[in-house]
Design an enzyme around this catalytic site. Structure first.
Site, PDB file in Angstrom:
ATOM      1  N   GLY A  90       0.823  -1.212   0.000  1.00  0.00           N
ATOM      2  CA  GLY A  90       0.000   0.000   0.000  1.00  0.00           C
ATOM      3  C   GLY A  90       0.855   1.260   0.000  1.00  0.00           C
TER       4      GLY A  90
ATOM      5  N   SER B 127      -4.763   7.503  13.314  1.00  0.00           N
ATOM      6  CA  SER B 127      -5.081   8.669  12.493  1.00  0.00           C
ATOM      7  C   SER B 127      -5.568   9.828  13.355  1.00  0.00           C
ATOM      8  CB  SER B 127      -6.190   8.273  11.504  1.00  0.00           C
ATOM      9  OG  SER B 127      -6.750   9.406  10.900  1.00  0.00           O
TER      10      SER B 127
ATOM     11  N   GLY C 214     -19.279  15.644   7.601  1.00  0.00           N
ATOM     12  CA  GLY C 214     -18.258  14.939   8.399  1.00  0.00           C
ATOM     13  C   GLY C 214     -16.908  15.616   8.363  1.00  0.00           C
ATOM     14  N   ASP C 215     -16.756  16.620   7.511  1.00  0.00           N
ATOM     15  CA  ASP C 215     -15.446  17.278   7.440  1.00  0.00           C
ATOM     16  C   ASP C 215     -15.147  18.044   8.723  1.00  0.00           C
ATOM     17  OD1 ASP C 215     -14.937  18.184   3.934  1.00  0.00           O
ATOM     18  OD2 ASP C 215     -14.073  16.611   5.181  1.00  0.00           O
TER      19      ASP C 215
ATOM     20  N   ARG D 166      -5.917  21.670   7.111  1.00  0.00           N
ATOM     21  CA  ARG D 166      -5.371  20.366   7.463  1.00  0.00           C
ATOM     22  C   ARG D 166      -3.855  20.464   7.639  1.00  0.00           C
ATOM     23  NH1 ARG D 166      -9.900  19.798   7.854  1.00  0.00           N
ATOM     24  NH2 ARG D 166     -11.349  18.186   7.119  1.00  0.00           N
TER      25      ARG D 166
ATOM     26  N   TYR E 110     -14.822   4.321   9.814  1.00  0.00           N
ATOM     27  CA  TYR E 110     -13.361   4.242   9.617  1.00  0.00           C
ATOM     28  C   TYR E 110     -12.660   4.795  10.859  1.00  0.00           C
ATOM     29  CZ  TYR E 110      -8.768   6.070   8.546  1.00  0.00           C
ATOM     30  OH  TYR E 110      -7.446   6.401   8.629  1.00  0.00           O
TER      31      TYR E 110
ATOM     32  N   LEU F 146      -7.849  15.002  -1.088  1.00  0.00           N
ATOM     33  CA  LEU F 146      -7.588  16.260  -1.793  1.00  0.00           C
ATOM     34  C   LEU F 146      -6.484  16.163  -2.837  1.00  0.00           C
ATOM     35  CD1 LEU F 146      -8.106  19.316  -2.153  1.00  0.00           C
ATOM     36  CD2 LEU F 146      -6.355  19.691  -0.401  1.00  0.00           C
TER      37      LEU F 146
ATOM     38  N   SER G  14      -5.959  -6.400  -2.115  1.00  0.00           N
ATOM     39  CA  SER G  14      -7.355  -6.025  -2.451  1.00  0.00           C
ATOM     40  C   SER G  14      -7.430  -4.528  -2.744  1.00  0.00           C
ATOM     41  CB  SER G  14      -8.290  -6.364  -1.280  1.00  0.00           C
ATOM     42  OG  SER G  14      -7.916  -5.612  -0.135  1.00  0.00           O
TER      43      SER G  14
ATOM     44  N   ASP H  71      -5.049 -12.617   3.350  1.00  0.00           N
ATOM     45  CA  ASP H  71      -6.055 -11.760   3.970  1.00  0.00           C
ATOM     46  C   ASP H  71      -5.986 -11.984   5.473  1.00  0.00           C
ATOM     47  OD1 ASP H  71      -9.667 -11.288   3.427  1.00  0.00           O
ATOM     48  OD2 ASP H  71      -8.325 -10.628   5.039  1.00  0.00           O
TER      49      ASP H  71
ATOM     50  N   LYS I  52     -10.204   3.031  14.055  1.00  0.00           N
ATOM     51  CA  LYS I  52      -8.896   3.501  14.536  1.00  0.00           C
ATOM     52  C   LYS I  52      -8.943   3.683  16.055  1.00  0.00           C
ATOM     53  CE  LYS I  52      -6.682   3.505  10.699  1.00  0.00           C
ATOM     54  NZ  LYS I  52      -5.669   2.457  10.490  1.00  0.00           N
TER      55      LYS I  52
HETATM   56  C1  WQD Z   1      -8.931  17.170   3.040  1.00  0.00           C
HETATM   57  C2  WQD Z   1      -9.694  18.442   2.758  1.00  0.00           C
HETATM   58  C3  WQD Z   1     -11.964  18.078   2.072  1.00  0.00           C
HETATM   59  C4  WQD Z   1     -11.273  16.365  -1.868  1.00  0.00           C
HETATM   60  C5  WQD Z   1      -9.138  11.697   5.567  1.00  0.00           C
HETATM   61  C6  WQD Z   1      -9.224  10.782   6.748  1.00  0.00           C
HETATM   62  C7  WQD Z   1      -7.876  10.683   7.405  1.00  0.00           C
HETATM   63  C8  WQD Z   1      -6.882  10.232   6.392  1.00  0.00           C
HETATM   64  C9  WQD Z   1      -6.834  11.208   5.223  1.00  0.00           C
HETATM   65  C10 WQD Z   1      -6.408   7.907   6.078  1.00  0.00           C
HETATM   66  C11 WQD Z   1     -11.134  18.397   3.292  1.00  0.00           C
HETATM   67  C12 WQD Z   1     -11.167  18.781   0.968  1.00  0.00           C
HETATM   68  C13 WQD Z   1     -11.044  16.898  -0.603  1.00  0.00           C
HETATM   69  C14 WQD Z   1     -11.863  17.165  -2.885  1.00  0.00           C
HETATM   70  C15 WQD Z   1     -11.978  18.991  -1.340  1.00  0.00           C
HETATM   71  N1  WQD Z   1      -7.232   8.921   5.943  1.00  0.00           N
HETATM   72  N2  WQD Z   1     -11.390  18.180  -0.361  1.00  0.00           N
HETATM   73  N3  WQD Z   1     -12.186  18.448  -2.578  1.00  0.00           N
HETATM   74  O1  WQD Z   1     -10.888  14.105   5.124  1.00  0.00           O
HETATM   75  O2  WQD Z   1      -8.912  15.442   6.075  1.00  0.00           O
HETATM   76  O3  WQD Z   1      -8.814  12.973   6.051  1.00  0.00           O
HETATM   77  O4  WQD Z   1      -8.144  11.274   4.669  1.00  0.00           O
HETATM   78  O5  WQD Z   1      -5.319   7.849   6.529  1.00  0.00           O
HETATM   79  O6  WQD Z   1      -7.949   9.736   8.454  1.00  0.00           O
HETATM   80  O7  WQD Z   1     -10.126  11.313   7.686  1.00  0.00           O
HETATM   81  O8  WQD Z   1      -8.642  14.213   3.931  1.00  0.00           O
HETATM   82  O9  WQD Z   1      -7.943  14.673   1.624  1.00  0.00           O
HETATM   83  O10 WQD Z   1     -10.267  13.704   2.042  1.00  0.00           O
HETATM   84  O11 WQD Z   1      -9.782  16.083   2.634  1.00  0.00           O
HETATM   85  O12 WQD Z   1     -12.301  20.163  -1.079  1.00  0.00           O
HETATM   86  O13 WQD Z   1     -12.106  16.736  -4.060  1.00  0.00           O
HETATM   87  O14 WQD Z   1      -9.818  18.595   1.329  1.00  0.00           O
HETATM   88  O15 WQD Z   1     -13.282  18.591   2.136  1.00  0.00           O
HETATM   89  O16 WQD Z   1     -11.491  19.684   3.746  1.00  0.00           O
HETATM   90  P1  WQD Z   1      -9.421  14.262   5.332  1.00  0.00           P
HETATM   91  P2  WQD Z   1      -9.162  14.607   2.474  1.00  0.00           P
END
Ligand code: WQD
Length: 347
Positions: free
Chosen positions: A11, A126, A299-300, A233, A151, A202, A35, A59, A155
């Site tokens: 991964g 996380s 959820g953000d 973030r 998820y 993102l 997977s 698995d 954790k």
């Molecule tokens: C970051 C910001 C989105 C996509 C999650 C998990 C965390 C880890 C990383 C595993 C947010 C914004 C995103 C897009 C956008 N997972 N965004 N447009 O949600 O902070 O964390 O992923 O290790 O445990 O919770 O990361 O990258 O999804 O989002 O505006 O097309 O980017 O709304 O504000 P997140 P993310």
């Protein structure tokens, strides 16, 4: 040479961590059912380090097959456990699949840890365990909140299971690593993140939009109480995340008397907004990104970034990459993927 078992070794973070372990003199085996990954990552690891590693396509939910790996490798000193599903949105839609995969996998692994007396365990956790923090930056003592997704719940439960498990006999110790937002790719451009389906995160959404795989991307809300209205973030380069795992393992091996279960934040300590991340990408890639402001994503978290003093001071963690490196390496990797896809098409 201590042998380390990395689960999820094919991964994104697992493969980068194996590279760091090999470069620090460890021998490594992997368990990955592929997977959510491809065995191709093993080739990238070999190209970068010159070392072959064996991946057992198993698995973790299959206890007998998992146990057989330990029977074949009696000399495992430590385990770094990455193998788990990690898509927040998917976990909301399919909670049972997430609880079954992430929890059964961990429990089967710990049964083997107990039977084969493996002393050291590093767990992939996380920042999602903090939920929407009351104050930032968050330290390891900041309160954890009710998880916003199955998820995140897996954790939090994983951390609790390890706290209880390492208490029972005092011979085992564990470190929980709370990642903030892992992004970017290995500087060699030979391995990186390979999102399954349409990217939720993102940075892959940015690079796939920039390369033309996605017509445009949506910024999920710009009406938050932050400096530019978009969410904040703590983006951290995947190779910096990787080096922290090797340091965590070394810490466990060198500190017999350390607490049975320690936790460390893995973030840069810098909060970056979505719009700032996009503008940084445009600056380093020279590509104007096609994005629109869309509705908030349920959820953000509004804003979160780390206090990383514990990892820096106790693990000796040194962060090498800044946000420009993260965007540059992510973009270089996206260009490599396109090159490989075009080569396949032309054959
Ligand atoms: C970051 C910001 C989105 C996509 C999650 C998990 C965390 C880890 C990383 C595993 C947010 C914004 C995103 C897009 C956008 N997972 N965004 N447009 O949600 O902070 O964390 O992923 O290790 O445990 O919770 O990361 O990258 O999804 O989002 O505006 O097309 O980017 O709304 O504000 P997140 P993310």
């Amino acid at each position: 040479m201590a042998k380390i078992l990395v689960t999820g070794g094919c991964g994104y973070i697992g493969s980068h961590t194996i590279i760091d372990l090999l470069e620090n003199g460890y021998s490594v085996i992997s368990i990955d059912d592929n997977s959510r990954s491809t065995a191709y990552a093993v080739n990238g690891i070999e190209q970068i380090t010159g070392k072959k590693i064996k991946n057992y396509k198993v698995d973790l939910k299959n206890f007998d097959e998992t146990r057989a790996v330990f029977q074949e490798n009696e000399d495992i000193t430590g385990i770094i456990h990455f193998a788990a599903y990690k898509a927040v949105g998917e976990s909301v839609a399919e909670p049972l699949r997430y609880y079954e995969n992430n929890m059964f996998g961990l429990i089967n692994l710990l049964k083997c840890v107990q039977e084969f007396d493996i002393p050291y365990f590093v767990f992939s956790s996380s920042c999602t365990v903090y939920g929407n923090p009351d104050s930032i930056p968050v330290t390891e003592l900041s309160p954890t909140k009710k998880a916003e997704s199955p998820y995140g719940a897996t954790k939090q439960m994983g951390e609790e299971i390890l706290r209880d498990f390492t208490k029972i006999d005092g011979i085992r110790s564990a470190i929980l690593l709370r990642y903030f937002n892992p992004v970017g790719a290995h500087p060699s451009g030979l391995i990186g993140e390979v999102p399954v389906g349409r990217p939720q995160n993102l940075v892959p959404a940015i690079t796939q939009t920039a390369i033309g795989k996605l017509p445009k991307m949506l910024v999920h809300g710009n009406d938050y109480p932050t400096r530019d209205g978009s969410c904040v973030r703590d983006y951290i380069h995947v190779s910096d995340i990787a080096s922290a795992h090797t340091l965590a393992l070394q810490y466990l091996i060198n500190n017999e008397n350390q607490s049975p279960c320690d936790v460390f934040n893995l973030g840069t300590g810098n909060g970056i907004s979505v719009l700032e991340a996009i503008h940084t990408f445009e600056e380093v890639s020279g590509v104007k990104l096609n994005y629109e402001i869309g509705p908030r994503r349920p959820g953000d978290v509004i804003a979160i970034y780390a206090n990383n003093d514990e990892a820096v001071n106790r693990l000796g963690w040194k962060i090498k990459y800044g946000i420009k490196d993260m965007m540059k390496t992510a973009w270089d990797w996206e260009l490599k993927i396109k090159e490989a896809e075009e080569k396949v098409k032309s054959n």
